[in-house]
Structures are given as structure tokens and as C-alpha cells.
Design an enzyme around this catalytic site. Structure first.
Site, PDB file in Angstrom:
ATOM      1  N   ARG A   1     -18.056  -0.377   5.487  1.00 51.66           N
ATOM      2  CA  ARG A   1     -19.168  -1.054   4.803  1.00 51.66           C
ATOM      3  C   ARG A   1     -19.824  -2.073   5.714  1.00 51.66           C
ATOM      4  NH1 ARG A   1     -19.291  -5.697   2.030  1.00 51.66           N
ATOM      5  NH2 ARG A   1     -17.022  -5.857   2.008  1.00 51.66           N
TER       6      ARG A   1
ATOM      7  N   HIS B   1      -1.295  -5.638   2.068  1.00 53.09           N
ATOM      8  CA  HIS B   1      -2.476  -6.498   1.990  1.00 53.09           C
ATOM      9  C   HIS B   1      -2.097  -7.800   1.306  1.00 53.09           C
ATOM     10  CE1 HIS B   1      -5.654  -3.247   2.720  1.00 53.09           C
ATOM     11  NE2 HIS B   1      -5.980  -4.258   3.500  1.00 53.09           N
TER      12      HIS B   1
ATOM     13  N   CYS C   1      -8.030  -1.774   8.291  1.00 52.74           N
ATOM     14  CA  CYS C   1      -6.675  -1.799   7.735  1.00 52.74           C
ATOM     15  C   CYS C   1      -6.150  -0.386   7.489  1.00 52.74           C
ATOM     16  CB  CYS C   1      -6.641  -2.616   6.443  1.00 52.74           C
ATOM     17  SG  CYS C   1      -6.775  -4.403   6.694  1.00 52.74           S
TER      18      CYS C   1
ATOM     19  N   GLU D   1       0.823  -1.206   0.000  1.00 49.97           N
ATOM     20  CA  GLU D   1       0.000   0.000   0.000  1.00 49.97           C
ATOM     21  C   GLU D   1       0.861   1.262   0.000  1.00 49.97           C
ATOM     22  OE1 GLU D   1      -3.012  -0.090  -0.575  1.00 49.97           O
ATOM     23  OE2 GLU D   1      -3.616  -2.133  -0.075  1.00 49.97           O
TER      24      GLU D   1
END
Length: 216
Positions: free
Chosen positions: A92, A168, A145, A82
Site C-alpha cells: 500500500r 506482530h 512483514c 501470525e
């Protein structure tokens, strides 16, 4: 006394019984990237707030020279390094404590974003040469995360000698089989990749020039 590399993984979430990040990270407890460093591995709860609190405690306890946080990203096909942590969280689904922040900052009044300080392009090139699928990602999402990634980079922003970032990883094969066949990666391959990431992060100064941008 050896210097510390801090590795973090996450507890299972979203109905899963395992989290591939912790399955890999826990195997590296005590591993030595060189003669001067040793890994300390900790499991973070998949909970907003509590995950950062545990991370900050570990940072104070171990005073690491390198910090790599690892998380599961089902659907990813490679080791995803990342690039950007954003000061924004929009869940979500609820975390493991039922928290579901919607459109909130990770840290009120803090900068909009931070970049990873790992040599991402050098790592991607090296992993691919080792036969390990790897990519640079420009979104760590808006769940726990990214919450941890942003909190980590905010904390070490005043410590320029500390390198830090977030990775990830895909599902484990057993998860992928149960879920109908999305991409997966074995724990053994993830462990191999993390060893390479740590060694390069200690050695590579500065990053290399490599075309890894996106068009969309």
C-alpha cells in the site's frame, strides 16, 4: 557451545522514528531461555529483498534452533501470533528504499502459503494467564512483514528441527499518544511476552487444542 535463538526486529518505516519491534528485540541480545540456548538479535531493514537477504545471512551464520521475527502492526491491540505466511506481496506504501511491489509473489514458483511452526495456541493461553493480551492472527498483511515471514518459512521448510514464526506487536505508548490514541503496549511488556514465547516454543510439543478460530 550454546544453541542459538534468532530474534529479528525491523527498522522504523512509514515516517516513524522508532520501531517497537527492534526496541524490544535488541533488549534480548544474549538472553538465555535455558541452559542450552542464547539469543542473537538482528535488525532487518524495512525493504523488500534486502530484509530477506540479511535474514538468510543470519540463518547461515547462526544455524538457529528457533527463529522468531517481530514486526510493528499499528492498530493491533495484542501480541499477535501470525499463523499464515502467503506468497503474495502488495504494498500500500513504498518501503524504505522506494520499492512498491503490486500483486507479486514473494518467491516465484514457491508454495502458496506456509504455516507458522510455533505452538501458537499454547503461547496465547500462557500469555493471557500472565495478564498479557494475546491473539492468533490469520493475516500478516502483504507488506515487508509478510515478505520476511514467508521467506523465513520457505527457508526453514527443509529443516524440520527448526521452529519459526512471526509476531506482530502494537505501537509503543509514545507512538500512540502522538497518533491520537490507538492501542499500545510498553517495551517491557513485549519483552516479557517474547521471553515466554521463546521458552514455550522450545518446550511445547505439540501444540494444545484451544478454540481460537474466527467467524469472519
Amino acid at each position: 557451545m550454546k544453541k542459538t535463538i534468532l530474534l529479528t526486529g525491523f527498522a522504523p518505516f512509514g515516517g516513524e522514528q522508532i520501531n517497537p519491534s527492534w526496541q524490544a528485540v535488541q533488549q534480548l541480545q544474549g538472553w538465555q531461555a535455558d541452559d542450552e540456548t542464547e539469543v542473537q538479535a538482528i535488525e532487518l531493514p524495512c525493504i523488500f529483498g534486502q530484509s530477506l537477504e540479511k535474514l538468510q545471512q543470519a540463518l547461515q551464520q547462526f544455524n538457529p534452533v528457533l527463529v522468531i521475527a517481530v514486526g510493528q502492526a499499528g492498530g493491533r491491540t495484542a501480541i499477535s501470533l501470525e499463523k499464515v505466511a502467503i506468497n503474495y506481496q502488495d504494498a500500500r506504501i513504498a518501503d524504505n528504499a522506494g520499492n512498491q511491489p503490486l500483486g507479486e509473489p514473494v518467491i516465484a514458483g514457491a508454495p502458496t502459503a506456509y504455516f507458522s511452526s510455533l505452538p501458537l495456541k499454547a503461547i496465547v493461553q500462557d500469555l493471557r494467564q500472565q495478564g498479557i493480551p494475546a491473539e492468533i492472527s490469520y493475516s500478516a498483511g502483504t507488506f515487508v512483514c509478510n515478505h520476511v515471514f514467508y521467506g523465513l518459512m520457505h527457508t526453514v521448510a527443509t529443516s524440520p528441527k527448526v521452529r519459526a514464526g512471526f509476531i506482530h506487536i502494537p505501537y509503543l505508548p509514545a507512538q500512540a499518544a502522538r497518533l491520537g490514541g490507538p492501542a499500545s503496549m510498553t517495551t517491557e511488556l513485549v519483552v516479557k511476552a517474547l521471553k515466554q514465547v521463546m521458552q514455550l516454543s522450545l518446550l511445547q510439543q505439540p501444540d494444545i487444542l484451544l478454540a481460537e478460530g474466527t467467524l469472519d
